[in-house]
Design an enzyme around this catalytic site. Structure first.
Site, PDB file in Angstrom:
ATOM      1  CB  SER A  74      -0.958  -0.051   1.194  1.00  0.00           C
ATOM      2  OG  SER A  74      -1.988   0.900   1.073  1.00  0.00           O
ATOM      3  CG  ASP A 131      -7.237  -3.274  -2.406  1.00  0.00           C
ATOM      4  OD1 ASP A 131      -7.806  -2.381  -1.751  1.00  0.00           O
ATOM      5  OD2 ASP A 131      -6.003  -3.463  -2.363  1.00  0.00           O
ATOM      6  CG  HIS A 136      -5.513  -2.741   0.888  1.00  0.00           C
ATOM      7  ND1 HIS A 136      -4.921  -2.394  -0.319  1.00  0.00           N
ATOM      8  CD2 HIS A 136      -4.901  -1.963   1.831  1.00  0.00           C
ATOM      9  CE1 HIS A 136      -4.015  -1.464  -0.118  1.00  0.00           C
ATOM     10  NE2 HIS A 136      -3.966  -1.187   1.177  1.00  0.00           N
TER      11      HIS A 136
END
Length: 278
Positions: A147, A223, A257
């Site tokens: 991320s 995600d 995610h």
């Protein structure tokens, strides 16, 4: 460095340290996993940069990376995501700015510039410290992240050609100048001149002619931040196609995610880095 934890794992040692950082001007914490092979001599290292709200603890507890690192003979270096402390600027009402959200840039704006120099910390200060004090092969390192940390890994490799043998990322923020997370942090850390932001954006660095290095990116199709427009792998893919820049972008069906996603593919990423570091 002061060692504050020493935990036996998979024949090696998971250690945690604190030290006074010159880059960040505060006490920083990080973890290093040394595989069993490090007991016989120096080993190469893979740096893992974590995402928003994380510390060094998240990846070492949730990703399952140490088992693979032990098999492959790789050290894992797991820094924190920002400077910390009562004297460090923060936005306590926001998870996406301040402590826990350093974004791996060198801030230029007050009050952030005094401490938020995570790019220099991760790429210059920490490797020099660790290669001087731990059984790591000098100069043999690769980098990955998740991320916000995936963004950090990409820009670290792109802005320091030849320093990292390989780079990969899990659900990285690929185009931070064009998403709310990136714009919110960049405007605070770097100021209002958006032209200066491009030097901290992987998509823009590739467009501007960054030296090619193969990129391996895994992105889950479920995600929630992909759907929200925070990650923008399609922008990075377009930039790579325009430049004929080597990119392997794997869209992984139904993955989100979370660290469940990372744990599923971390073994493949570490094997990828091990081949580059051999």
């Amino acid at each position: 460095m002061q060692q504050i934890e020493h935990i036996r794992e998979f024949g090696g040692w998971l250690n945690r340290y604190t030290h006074d950082s010159e880059s960040c001007q505060c006490r920083m914490t990080f973890s290093v996993y040394l595989p069993p092979q490090a007991q016989s001599g120096p080993v190469p290292a893979v740096y893992f940069l974590s995402g928003l709200t994380c510390t060094d603890d998240n990846v070492r507890v949730k990703a399952g990376a140490q088992r693979y690192a032990a098999e492959l003979g790789l050290a894992l270096v797991m820094p924190d995501t920002s400077p910390r402390g009562a004297n460090v600027a923060d936005e306590p009402d926001r998870y996406d700015l301040g402590q826990g959200a350093g974004f791996y840039v060198n801030a230029t704006q007050a009050p952030w510039a005094a401490h938020y120099r995570m790019f220099d910390y991760v790429n210059l200060e920490l490797p020099a410290l660790l290669e001087r004090t731990l059984p790591l092969v000098p100069g043999r390192r690769s980098i990955t992240g998740h991320s916000m940390g995936g963004h950090g890994a990409l820009i670290s490799a792109l802005k320091h050609p030849g320093v990292y043998r390989s780079v990969s990322a899990f659900a990285p923020v690929c185009h931070p100048t064009d998403c709310d997370w990136g714009r919110g942090c960049f405007s605070a850390y770097l100021g209002d001149d958006e032209a200066l932001w491009r030097d901290w954006d992987a998509t823009e660095l590739i467009r501007a002619g960054a030296a090619p290095i193969p990129l391996l990116i895994d992105q889950g199709t479920a995600d929630e931040f992909l759907a929200a427009g925070q990650l923008k792998p399609e922008a990075l893919a377009r930039a790579c196609e325009e430049r004929e820049f080597p990119l392997t972008l794997r869209m992984q069906p139904d993955y989100d995610h979370s660290y469940h996603f990372i744990a599923t593919f971390i073994g493949e990423h570490l094997a990828y880095h091990a081949r580059a570091l051999a």
